[in-house]
Design a protein around this motif. Structure first.
Motif, PDB file in Angstrom:
ATOM      1  N   LYS A 194       9.046  -3.072   9.352  1.00 49.58           N
ATOM      2  CA  LYS A 194      10.320  -3.383  10.005  1.00 49.58           C
ATOM      3  C   LYS A 194      11.379  -3.497   8.911  1.00 49.58           C
ATOM      4  CE  LYS A 194      10.445  -6.126  13.538  1.00 49.58           C
ATOM      5  NZ  LYS A 194      10.346  -7.318  14.422  1.00 49.58           N
ATOM      6  N   GLY A 195      11.669  -2.352   8.322  1.00 52.19           N
ATOM      7  CA  GLY A 195      12.613  -2.321   7.231  1.00 52.19           C
ATOM      8  C   GLY A 195      11.913  -2.414   5.883  1.00 52.19           C
ATOM      9  N   PRO A 196      12.651  -2.136   4.802  1.00 49.99           N
ATOM     10  CA  PRO A 196      12.065  -2.103   3.448  1.00 49.99           C
ATOM     11  C   PRO A 196      11.952  -3.480   2.817  1.00 49.99           C
ATOM     12  CG  PRO A 196      14.362  -1.481   3.336  1.00 49.99           C
ATOM     13  CD  PRO A 196      14.056  -1.699   4.811  1.00 49.99           C
ATOM     14  N   PHE A 197      11.334  -4.409   3.508  1.00 51.55           N
ATOM     15  CA  PHE A 197      11.173  -5.763   2.973  1.00 51.55           C
ATOM     16  C   PHE A 197      10.041  -6.433   3.736  1.00 51.55           C
ATOM     17  CE2 PHE A 197      14.838  -5.429   5.832  1.00 51.55           C
ATOM     18  CZ  PHE A 197      14.374  -6.132   6.928  1.00 51.55           C
ATOM     19  N   GLY A 198       9.623  -7.573   3.243  1.00 51.28           N
ATOM     20  CA  GLY A 198       8.543  -8.317   3.881  1.00 51.28           C
ATOM     21  C   GLY A 198       7.211  -8.060   3.207  1.00 51.28           C
ATOM     22  N   VAL A 199       6.251  -8.929   3.492  1.00 50.88           N
ATOM     23  CA  VAL A 199       4.945  -8.867   2.847  1.00 50.88           C
ATOM     24  C   VAL A 199       4.215  -7.574   3.182  1.00 50.88           C
ATOM     25  CG1 VAL A 199       2.653  -9.928   2.817  1.00 50.88           C
ATOM     26  CG2 VAL A 199       4.684 -11.361   2.671  1.00 50.88           C
ATOM     27  N   PHE A 200       4.297  -7.135   4.440  1.00 54.71           N
ATOM     28  CA  PHE A 200       3.582  -5.919   4.812  1.00 54.71           C
ATOM     29  C   PHE A 200       4.138  -4.711   4.060  1.00 54.71           C
ATOM     30  CE2 PHE A 200       3.119  -2.112   7.503  1.00 54.71           C
ATOM     31  CZ  PHE A 200       1.737  -2.022   7.520  1.00 54.71           C
ATOM     32  N   TYR A 201       5.453  -4.585   4.021  1.00 51.06           N
ATOM     33  CA  TYR A 201       6.071  -3.457   3.318  1.00 51.06           C
ATOM     34  C   TYR A 201       5.700  -3.478   1.841  1.00 51.06           C
ATOM     35  CZ  TYR A 201       9.642  -0.437   1.312  1.00 51.06           C
ATOM     36  OH  TYR A 201      10.284   0.556   0.603  1.00 51.06           O
ATOM     37  N   GLU A 202       5.756  -4.652   1.227  1.00 49.32           N
ATOM     38  CA  GLU A 202       5.448  -4.760  -0.199  1.00 49.32           C
ATOM     39  C   GLU A 202       3.982  -4.430  -0.478  1.00 49.32           C
ATOM     40  OE1 GLU A 202       6.591  -8.712  -1.100  1.00 49.32           O
ATOM     41  OE2 GLU A 202       8.755  -8.329  -0.897  1.00 49.32           O
ATOM     42  N   ALA A 203       3.090  -4.853   0.438  1.00 45.46           N
ATOM     43  CA  ALA A 203       1.663  -4.585   0.238  1.00 45.46           C
ATOM     44  C   ALA A 203       1.359  -3.096   0.358  1.00 45.46           C
ATOM     45  CB  ALA A 203       0.841  -5.373   1.254  1.00 45.46           C
ATOM     46  N   MET A 204       2.018  -2.438   1.307  1.00 46.43           N
ATOM     47  CA  MET A 204       1.735  -1.020   1.542  1.00 46.43           C
ATOM     48  C   MET A 204       2.384  -0.122   0.491  1.00 46.43           C
ATOM     49  SD  MET A 204      -0.313  -0.949   4.087  1.00 46.43           S
ATOM     50  CE  MET A 204      -0.321   0.813   4.427  1.00 46.43           C
ATOM     51  N   LYS A 205       3.520  -0.529  -0.023  1.00 46.17           N
ATOM     52  CA  LYS A 205       4.252   0.304  -0.983  1.00 46.17           C
ATOM     53  C   LYS A 205       3.976  -0.074  -2.429  1.00 46.17           C
ATOM     54  CE  LYS A 205       6.253   2.567   2.316  1.00 46.17           C
ATOM     55  NZ  LYS A 205       5.859   3.977   2.604  1.00 46.17           N
ATOM     56  N   GLY A 206       3.407  -1.238  -2.649  1.00 43.31           N
ATOM     57  CA  GLY A 206       3.199  -1.704  -4.013  1.00 43.31           C
ATOM     58  C   GLY A 206       1.977  -1.095  -4.663  1.00 43.31           C
ATOM     59  N   THR A 207       1.785  -1.439  -5.914  1.00 42.25           N
ATOM     60  CA  THR A 207       0.607  -0.983  -6.662  1.00 42.25           C
ATOM     61  C   THR A 207      -0.437  -2.088  -6.616  1.00 42.25           C
ATOM     62  OG1 THR A 207       1.582  -1.816  -8.711  1.00 42.25           O
ATOM     63  CG2 THR A 207       1.946   0.503  -8.186  1.00 42.25           C
ATOM     64  N   ASN A 208      -1.480  -1.872  -5.851  1.00 37.62           N
ATOM     65  CA  ASN A 208      -2.557  -2.841  -5.733  1.00 37.62           C
ATOM     66  C   ASN A 208      -3.829  -2.085  -5.376  1.00 37.62           C
ATOM     67  OD1 ASN A 208      -2.557  -2.508  -2.780  1.00 37.62           O
ATOM     68  ND2 ASN A 208      -0.642  -3.667  -2.865  1.00 37.62           N
ATOM     69  N   SER A 209      -4.922  -2.805  -5.288  1.00 37.32           N
ATOM     70  CA  SER A 209      -6.223  -2.173  -5.049  1.00 37.32           C
ATOM     71  C   SER A 209      -6.559  -2.038  -3.567  1.00 37.32           C
ATOM     72  CB  SER A 209      -7.325  -2.990  -5.738  1.00 37.32           C
ATOM     73  OG  SER A 209      -7.360  -4.312  -5.204  1.00 37.32           O
ATOM     74  N   MET A 210      -5.627  -2.362  -2.702  1.00 36.71           N
ATOM     75  CA  MET A 210      -5.875  -2.304  -1.265  1.00 36.71           C
ATOM     76  C   MET A 210      -6.186  -0.879  -0.817  1.00 36.71           C
ATOM     77  SD  MET A 210      -3.389  -3.572   1.841  1.00 36.71           S
ATOM     78  CE  MET A 210      -2.158  -2.314   1.448  1.00 36.71           C
ATOM     79  N   LYS A 211      -7.190  -0.731   0.029  1.00 36.93           N
ATOM     80  CA  LYS A 211      -7.539   0.565   0.587  1.00 36.93           C
ATOM     81  C   LYS A 211      -6.585   0.888   1.730  1.00 36.93           C
ATOM     82  CE  LYS A 211      -9.635   4.325   1.743  1.00 36.93           C
ATOM     83  NZ  LYS A 211      -9.544   5.526   0.889  1.00 36.93           N
ATOM     84  N   ARG A 212      -5.907   2.021   1.641  1.00 32.42           N
ATOM     85  CA  ARG A 212      -4.961   2.437   2.671  1.00 32.42           C
ATOM     86  C   ARG A 212      -5.605   3.490   3.572  1.00 32.42           C
ATOM     87  NH1 ARG A 212      -2.600   0.799  -1.740  1.00 32.42           N
ATOM     88  NH2 ARG A 212      -0.581  -0.280  -1.699  1.00 32.42           N
ATOM     89  N   ILE A 213      -5.483   3.266   4.877  1.00 33.53           N
ATOM     90  CA  ILE A 213      -6.038   4.180   5.870  1.00 33.53           C
ATOM     91  C   ILE A 213      -4.887   4.774   6.674  1.00 33.53           C
ATOM     92  CG2 ILE A 213      -7.530   4.401   7.884  1.00 33.53           C
ATOM     93  CD1 ILE A 213      -9.184   2.102   6.839  1.00 33.53           C
ATOM     94  N   ARG A 214      -4.810   6.081   6.692  1.00 29.86           N
ATOM     95  CA  ARG A 214      -3.723   6.761   7.394  1.00 29.86           C
ATOM     96  C   ARG A 214      -4.084   6.945   8.866  1.00 29.86           C
ATOM     97  NH1 ARG A 214       0.556  10.551   6.281  1.00 29.86           N
ATOM     98  NH2 ARG A 214       0.759  12.118   7.931  1.00 29.86           N
ATOM     99  N   LEU A 215      -3.165   6.549   9.742  1.00 24.05           N
ATOM    100  CA  LEU A 215      -3.357   6.728  11.171  1.00 24.05           C
ATOM    101  C   LEU A 215      -1.978   6.977  11.786  1.00 24.05           C
ATOM    102  CD1 LEU A 215      -5.676   6.736  13.238  1.00 24.05           C
ATOM    103  CD2 LEU A 215      -5.202   4.348  13.686  1.00 24.05           C
TER     104      LEU A 215
END
Length: 325
Positions: free
Chosen positions: A247-268
């Motif tokens: 919901k816009g370029p801010f918030g924890v979700f946006y930062e987690a998805m766009k940031g550099t971390n070890s989280m596994k991203r699944i495209r759907l």
């Protein structure tokens, strides 16, 4: 007394392995479901065989035994669609479920998803299957409010969907369980597994341990509550599954998805869903690129059209696009 389900190789297996290949068109899928239920209804060994395979194959469990609620009206072949539908995984959901199972419980997972692609349903059915067949599993469902997590009278709430699903399963697939709507818990009394609903606070499951959390619609959590919920669950589980759309370029979700971390991203995303990308094209540097060739050949009335013929259609689309505000 708690007894773990015996999931050793069953005394009787399904008559043919091909029975495990669940049809993915609605008509034959429903026939398969009826046939399997009739085949197993009075034979405990056959019932155990089906549970044995469902415990090992998430897609068999979903395609063969799970259902969806779709309140929105639609029309197919001149008739309105039903509100309760067999859950048949879309083509883009199959690899998403494979990746989900590969990383479940081991690391954080984030869904790079579009709206309406069924990510929440996929995660919920994954949790339910684990709850059924993996002793002492413990899952958390975190939503923006308490009622969004668990409201027995609201089909939009997460725990309601689990209640609904248990009612749709064959009786012999459902264990003894306890459902507490005050504590927002669902406990498998036969194997000790549990699923608990939480609202987004700074005390989500604090002091506990979980196999995995689903953080549903994380981008819609109130500012501050999103970070508090993530902080609270960080040491409770190795696996937080972030299910949301930005919901816009801010918030924890946006930062987690766009940031550099070890989280596994699944495209759907809808662009990968054949049922929702009909006629898809993209415009890049002023040039139209058709992606759904079959659709555009049919629309042009030229099923055998060459690429040059279809490029003319693309030119027309470009002209129409440039005239749109």
């Amino acid at each position: 007394m708690m007894v773990a389900l015996d999931l050793a190789v069953p005394k009787k297996s399904l008559p043919e392995l091909s029975w495990l290949d669940v049809p993915t068109d609605v008509e034959n899928n429903l026939l398969w479901r009826i046939a399997v239920r009739e085949w197993a209804i009075s034979d405990v060994d056959r019932q155990n065989a089906i549970k044995y395979w469902c415990a090992r194959d998430l897609k068999l469990f979903i395609n063969g035994f799970c259902w969806l609620v779709e309140p929105r009206d639609d029309r197919v072949n001149g008739r309105r669609t039903d509100k309760i539908l067999p859950f048949i995984l879309w083509d883009n959901q199959n690899p998403a479920c494979d990746q989900l199972m590969e990383h479940l419980g081991l690391e954080d997972i984030g869904f790079d998803k579009s709206r309406g692609e069924g990510a929440s349903w996929c995660v919920l059915m994954t949790f339910l299957r684990e709850w059924l067949y993996r002793p002492m599993s413990s899952f958390g469902l975190v939503s923006r409010t308490e009622l969004a997590a668990d409201n027995p009278q609201d089909p939009d709430s997460l725990m309601w969907k689990l209640d609904f699903e248990l009612k749709q399963l064959p009786g012999w697939m459902v264990p003894n369980y306890d459902r507490n709507t005050t504590r927002h818990t669902l406990v498998n009394l036969d194997n000790g597994s549990s699923i608990t609903g939480y609202s987004a606070t700074g005390d989500v499951a604090r002091g506990g341990r979980k196999t995995a959390f689903m953080m549903d619609e994380l981008a819609s959590f109130k500012p501050g509550e999103d970070q508090a919920a993530m902080n609270s669950t960080q040491h409770v589980s190795n696996c937080r599954i972030l299910v949301s759309t930005p919901k816009g370029p801010f918030g924890v979700f946006y930062e987690a998805m766009k940031g550099t971390n070890s989280m596994k991203r699944i495209r759907l995303r809808w662009q990968d869903n054949p049922l929702r990308r009909r006629g898809m094209y993209v415009v890049s540097d002023g040039e139209v690129q058709l992606r759904d060739w079959k659709y555009w050949r049919k629309r042009a009335g030229q099923p055998q059209a060459t690429q040059a013929d279809i490029n003319k259609v693309a030119t027309q689309i470009k002209d129409e696009t440039s005239n749109n505000p």
